[in-house]
Each structure stands twice: as C-alpha cells, then as structure tokens.
Write a protein that holds these residues in place. Structure first.
Motif, mmCIF file in Angstrom:
data_model
loop_
_atom_site.group_PDB
_atom_site.id
_atom_site.type_symbol
_atom_site.label_atom_id
_atom_site.label_comp_id
_atom_site.label_asym_id
_atom_site.label_seq_id
_atom_site.Cartn_x
_atom_site.Cartn_y
_atom_site.Cartn_z
ATOM 1 N N ALA A 246 0.861 -1.187 0.000
ATOM 2 C CA ALA A 246 0.000 0.000 0.000
ATOM 3 C C ALA A 246 0.888 1.225 0.000
ATOM 4 O O ALA A 246 1.552 1.522 0.996
ATOM 5 C CB ALA A 246 -0.916 -0.002 1.217
ATOM 6 N N LYS A 269 1.550 -6.953 -5.680
ATOM 7 C CA LYS A 269 0.568 -5.952 -6.094
ATOM 8 C C LYS A 269 0.860 -4.648 -5.359
ATOM 9 O O LYS A 269 1.294 -4.668 -4.199
ATOM 10 C CB LYS A 269 -0.862 -6.395 -5.774
ATOM 11 C CG LYS A 269 -1.332 -7.640 -6.515
ATOM 12 C CD LYS A 269 -2.755 -7.982 -6.110
ATOM 13 C CE LYS A 269 -3.231 -9.261 -6.795
ATOM 14 N NZ LYS A 269 -4.614 -9.610 -6.369
ATOM 15 N N ILE A 271 -0.935 -0.880 -4.400
ATOM 16 C CA ILE A 271 -2.115 -0.010 -4.369
ATOM 17 C C ILE A 271 -1.646 1.425 -4.176
ATOM 18 O O ILE A 271 -0.903 1.724 -3.230
ATOM 19 C CB ILE A 271 -3.076 -0.404 -3.234
ATOM 20 C CG1 ILE A 271 -3.610 -1.817 -3.441
ATOM 21 C CG2 ILE A 271 -4.226 0.578 -3.142
ATOM 22 C CD1 ILE A 271 -4.522 -2.286 -2.320
ATOM 23 N N GLU A 272 -2.056 2.328 -5.078
ATOM 24 C CA GLU A 272 -1.678 3.736 -5.012
ATOM 25 C C GLU A 272 -2.917 4.572 -5.295
ATOM 26 O O GLU A 272 -3.678 4.287 -6.217
ATOM 27 C CB GLU A 272 -0.576 4.031 -6.036
ATOM 28 C CG GLU A 272 -0.291 5.496 -6.291
ATOM 29 C CD GLU A 272 0.128 6.253 -5.045
ATOM 30 O OE1 GLU A 272 -0.345 7.395 -4.870
ATOM 31 O OE2 GLU A 272 0.910 5.698 -4.227
ATOM 32 N N SER A 273 -3.132 5.627 -4.476
ATOM 33 C CA SER A 273 -4.349 6.435 -4.605
ATOM 34 C C SER A 273 -4.261 7.468 -5.727
ATOM 35 O O SER A 273 -5.289 7.864 -6.283
ATOM 36 C CB SER A 273 -4.647 7.133 -3.277
ATOM 37 O OG SER A 273 -3.561 7.959 -2.899
ATOM 38 N N CYS A 278 -0.008 6.122 -10.502
ATOM 39 C CA CYS A 278 -0.275 4.753 -10.948
ATOM 40 C C CYS A 278 0.234 4.534 -12.367
ATOM 41 O O CYS A 278 0.806 3.476 -12.689
ATOM 42 C CB CYS A 278 -1.773 4.452 -10.876
ATOM 43 S SG CYS A 278 -2.396 4.197 -9.215
ATOM 44 N N LEU A 292 -2.662 -1.059 -8.818
ATOM 45 C CA LEU A 292 -4.086 -0.781 -8.638
ATOM 46 C C LEU A 292 -4.274 0.640 -8.142
ATOM 47 O O LEU A 292 -3.556 1.095 -7.241
ATOM 48 C CB LEU A 292 -4.694 -1.756 -7.617
ATOM 49 C CG LEU A 292 -4.517 -3.255 -7.911
ATOM 50 C CD1 LEU A 292 -4.862 -4.062 -6.680
ATOM 51 C CD2 LEU A 292 -5.384 -3.660 -9.074
ATOM 52 N N GLN A 293 -5.237 1.366 -8.717
ATOM 53 C CA GLN A 293 -5.553 2.702 -8.237
ATOM 54 C C GLN A 293 -6.683 2.602 -7.219
ATOM 55 O O GLN A 293 -7.773 2.100 -7.517
ATOM 56 C CB GLN A 293 -5.963 3.596 -9.413
ATOM 57 C CG GLN A 293 -5.979 5.088 -9.082
ATOM 58 C CD GLN A 293 -7.329 5.567 -8.576
ATOM 59 O OE1 GLN A 293 -8.364 5.233 -9.140
ATOM 60 N NE2 GLN A 293 -7.305 6.361 -7.506
ATOM 61 N N GLY A 294 -6.415 3.064 -6.000
ATOM 62 C CA GLY A 294 -7.428 2.965 -4.964
ATOM 63 C C GLY A 294 -6.863 3.280 -3.599
ATOM 64 O O GLY A 294 -5.713 3.699 -3.452
ATOM 65 N N ALA A 296 -6.111 1.871 0.251
ATOM 66 C CA ALA A 296 -5.895 0.625 0.997
ATOM 67 C C ALA A 296 -6.772 0.517 2.233
ATOM 68 O O ALA A 296 -6.839 -0.555 2.855
ATOM 69 C CB ALA A 296 -4.430 0.504 1.395
ATOM 70 N N LEU A 301 -12.313 -2.823 -1.761
ATOM 71 C CA LEU A 301 -11.141 -3.050 -2.611
ATOM 72 C C LEU A 301 -10.270 -4.161 -2.045
ATOM 73 O O LEU A 301 -9.807 -5.039 -2.790
ATOM 74 C CB LEU A 301 -10.328 -1.757 -2.742
ATOM 75 C CG LEU A 301 -9.006 -1.860 -3.509
ATOM 76 C CD1 LEU A 301 -9.236 -2.305 -4.946
ATOM 77 C CD2 LEU A 301 -8.247 -0.538 -3.459
ATOM 78 N N GLU A 305 -9.351 -7.831 -3.837
ATOM 79 C CA GLU A 305 -7.976 -8.244 -4.127
ATOM 80 C C GLU A 305 -7.526 -9.439 -3.280
ATOM 81 O O GLU A 305 -6.351 -9.790 -3.284
ATOM 82 C CB GLU A 305 -7.017 -7.064 -3.920
ATOM 83 C CG GLU A 305 -7.265 -5.915 -4.877
ATOM 84 C CD GLU A 305 -7.267 -6.373 -6.329
ATOM 85 O OE1 GLU A 305 -6.425 -7.215 -6.699
ATOM 86 O OE2 GLU A 305 -8.132 -5.894 -7.096
#
Length: 488
Positions: A246, A269, A271-273, A278, A292-294, A296, A301, A305
């Motif tokens: 994350a 994997k 996860i980056e906001s 991204c 993944l854009q989102g 944590a 989400l 995942e």
C-alpha cells in the motif's frame, strides 16, 4: 561531539532526537523558521535559519569547530554542496550526505576528496527497502540486523507456545537445537499494564510465550533459530509468496522493483491512490507487478484483491494514520502478517500490543549508519533497537594484552557493564584499513563466527558484537575497548 545537521524535516528531526539522547551538542540549519521553532520547543538544540549552502550561515552555525556534518535536506544538490563547503572552507572532519539519486552512489569518484567530499552517503529509502527485504526473507522475524558484512545476524522474534525452545530454560538450548550455535542476548517480556520488562539472559531463565527474544547467530543458522522460537513444526512453514504493498512512493517503487527481480517469484501488487502516479508505476514496473488505483483503507477493494490470501501486507505510504488503519484492516480481514511504516515515535509506541505485527520507523532503519560515525573506537556497525532504548554494536578489538583491556583475555575476565552481553565474535576478517589482493584472498581461511563461552580468548582484530539494553552503557564499553596511547 559537536554535530551540525542541515535540514529539519522528518529525517533531520529523527537524527537530531537520537543523537541528543547521547549528550551531543546539536545545531540544525533550515530555511523554515517555524519548523525550527517547533523543533527547538521539543528538543534541546540550537536552530539557525538560513540555507545550508550559504557560507555565512554555516559559519554562524559553528561549522569551524564542528566534528560531524549531516546534510539531510530535501534536495540532493543542497546536501552535496554543503559537504563540499564544509570540507573546503571549514575543514569539518566527517561529512555525511543524504542522497536519493542512485547515479551519485554508483560513481564513487564523485564523492571523493576532489569531488563532493562526502565520507558516507545515506539514503533512507534504500535503507528501508533493504530492511523490509530481510523481513520478507525471514517472515517470522520482527527485526533482522546484520554484522560483519552479513556473516552474522541479530534477529528478534516473538516466542510462540509449542515451539521447541519455548517454556524451556536458556541452559537447555544446546540440547534442544543441536548443531545450531546461537546466543540469546535479551528477552523483553510483555506485561499488560506497564512497559515490556527487560530480562537478563541467565542460564535459568525460561522463555515464555509472547516474549520478544533477541538472538545472535551466523547468517546460515537464522532460519533454524526462527523455527525453534516461532514454529511448532518446521514442516508447516509457509513461505511468503503473495505481497500487497500500500503506497507507490519512492519506497514502494524501490521495494516492488526489488521483489520483482527476486528469484523467489513473488506475486506482488501495489495499491496507489494517485491516478497519475499509478500510470508512472505501471510504466516503470515489470508487467507481472499489478498496479491498482485505490485506497488501501477501502474494505471493498481489499476484499476484491483477496486480502485473506495475502502473506505479507506492507503499508508504506507517507501518511502514518493511513498506514495504521490499512494495516489493522488488512489484519482483521485475514492477512497473515502486516507491517506499518510509522514516522511519529508516539504513534509507534501506541502500536505496542496491537494486531500490527511490525511498526517500522524509517529513521530507525538507517540510524545505525550514522551512529557508527558518532561512536568512539573502531566501531564497524551499530543497530538501534527497541525504539532507540537499546543498541547492538560491532566493535573491533585492537592492540595486545599490554595495551588493551580486552585483547588476550578470556570473556569471563572482561569487565563489561553488568547488563551488557557479548553475543558473538567474528574472527579472521581482513583488517578494515587494508584491501587484500585477489591472490591473497584465495589463500586466507574463511572468517569464523564464534559463539563465545567464558573461556574464549579475544584476539586482536576480532569483531565483537555486544548487546546493550540501555544506551547509557555505551561509553563504558567504548572505554573498555580503547587502546592505550602506547599502541601504534
């Protein structure tokens, strides 16, 4: 020691706080007066407002009689120029620079006397990445620290009921784990309503479930040490395979690249906001790393995942609160092991006893690289543990029986402070100031990692690793290893 720090950001603040605890004279230069004021309100140091590359500011900060310059401003260029000015104009003996760019680190001639005159480069992002990489390699460990160039390690591990060494006395270790030479140097016992209690490791001390146990051993014995304290059955070991990161900042990117290049074939994997970040990550990282854009902390989400199948969840964004919440959520949803990157010391203390397996401070990961320059004597490595309360250091024994209080003497005869513990000795390493020719290296016997007993005699050039549960004991150890003036 008089120390001048350039930059009052997170790294500068953490370094200043750690070095002040050892009664050093600290001055900090920063261009932000408000940040300096806040720092001076909390710490007993002097602040100077201005640029670290302005000779007048450096002079006003006392550069002429400074022993050590640590340049850790936000920009590499500032830090490099500050080191060069410190050498040319003020003859500062030792200069350390924070440098993020790997290009500078790979070209050593740029750092030499005729270049930027940097004695040591520190890169917190690289230190963090390497440190987390060791935790991925040894997932049962809470900490993994290296000595003697990696020949020996100190690990801390949480004792688990049913593991071979748990509920047994320290005196029984050799019989329970034959063929594995190790030394338990500290036990911290978890208590409900007070701080962890330090237990002196005597032969009759029994290891209890929940104890945090610090062990020194040769590198090749570390897996066996972890099995003996953390696993009921070594055959049930589950290696780390699925990793969810994350945070796609500098540390996240470095770590994802390192893991993707490993021979272990990790499933990684990220996860980056930030949508733009991204895109950058997806361009730089290999195709097998999923970006993944989102957020944590988004439960939906995390469920999508497959967080319940993740072996290791790493929350390493720049926001402490997000890292804490994401780690707690991941653990609650079934992640096997979680790590949270936490900058604020007060937050790290609050994580004690929670479901977060590892609360990692960026400053603690790289602080040892600085402390080796502050220590007196021939100190090769320093590792700050237990949030800076305790320390393990590797110091080289010099001299002979006439000029040293250590060389030529049995371990039992060495007058260490009562709570200090000699954990291991590495013998046969080349002298630190010489570089053997290739032909000479081939003729040298391999170095030995020795777990000493009371009758072990310390020899000159032995690398002695000592665990100190309290930093106030450091000066006594340094004095003990000091060579008299008659030694040349």
């Amino acid at each position: 020691m008089k120390i001048l720090i350039i930059g009052a950001g997170r790294i500068g603040e953490s370094v200043a706080s750690a070095l002040l605890s050892e009664q050093n004279d600290i001055t900090v230069i920063d261009s932000d007066p408000e940040r300096l004021r806040e720092l001076q309100d909390r710490l007993d140091l002097r602040g100077v407002v201005g640029s670290g590359v302005d000779p007048e500011v450096l002079a006003d900060a006392g550069a002429r009689d400074t022993d050590l310059l640590i340049a850790c401003a936000a920009r590499d260029e500032t830090n490099l120029v500050a080191c060069k000015l410190a050498q040319m104009m003020f003859s500062v003996p030792t200069r350390i620079a924070r440098v993020r760019s790997s290009g500078f680190q790979e070209h050593h001639e740029l750092m030499g006397h005729d270049g930027f005159a940097v004695d040591q480069i520190i890169c917190p992002e690289a230190s963090l990445t390497n440190y987390i990489g060791k935790l991925v390699e040894h997932p049962e460990a809470l900490q993994v620290r290296e000595f003697a160039g990696g020949l020996a390690c100190m690990v801390s591990v949480r004792a688990v009921a049913g593991a071979p060494l748990v509920n047994h006395n320290i005196a029984e270790l050799a019989a329970l784990v034959p063929g594995v030479a190790m030394r338990i140097v500290a036990i911290y016992r978890r208590l409900e309503e007070e701080a962890d209690r330090f237990i002196i490791c005597e032969a009759n001390v029994r290891i209890q479930p929940g104890d945090e146990v610090f062990v020194l051993a040769a590198r090749e014995h570390i897996p066996a040490v972890l099995h003996a304290l953390h696993r009921r059955d070594p055959a049930t070991a589950r290696p780390v395979q699925r990793i969810l990161i994350a945070g796609g900042g500098r540390v996240g990117l470095r770590l994802a690249l390192q893991l993707s290049q490993s021979e272990q074939n990790y499933n990684v994997k990220v996860i980056e906001s930030n949508p733009q970040r991204c895109v950058e990550l997806a361009t730089i990282l290999p195709a097998e790393v999923l970006v993944l854009q989102g957020d944590a902390t988004d439960e939906d989400l995390m469920e999508e995942e497959g967080i319940e199948d993740v072996d290791l969840f790493l929350a390493i964004t720049s926001d402490d609160e997000d890292n804490i919440m994401a780690s707690l959520l991941a653990k609650q949803m079934g992640a096997t092991r979680v790590l949270a990157l936490i900058n604020r010391r007060s937050y790290a203390d609050l994580m004690h006893g929670t479901q977060i397996d590892i609360a990692l401070s960026p400053a603690q990961a790289m602080l040892g690289e600085l402390l080796a320059y502050v220590r007196q004597g021939d100190v090769q490595a320093v590792h700050s543990v237990r949030r800076g309360v305790a320390e393990a250091l590797e110091i080289v024994a010099r001299g002979d029986r006439k000029t040293s209080r250590v060389v030529g003497r049995k371990v039992d005869a060495i007058r260490l402070p009562a709570e200090a513990h000699i954990g291991l000795v590495v013998r046969g390493l080349p002298e630190s100031h010489t570089v053997p020719a290739d032909d000479d290296v081939a003729d040298l016997p391999p170095p030995q990692v020795i777990i000493p007993n009371g009758d072990t005699v310390i020899e000159s050039n032995d690398h002695v690793v000592i665990f100190l549960p309290r930093k106030r004991l450091i000066r006594d150890v340094e004095k003990l290893f000091r060579v008299s003036a008659t030694f040349f």
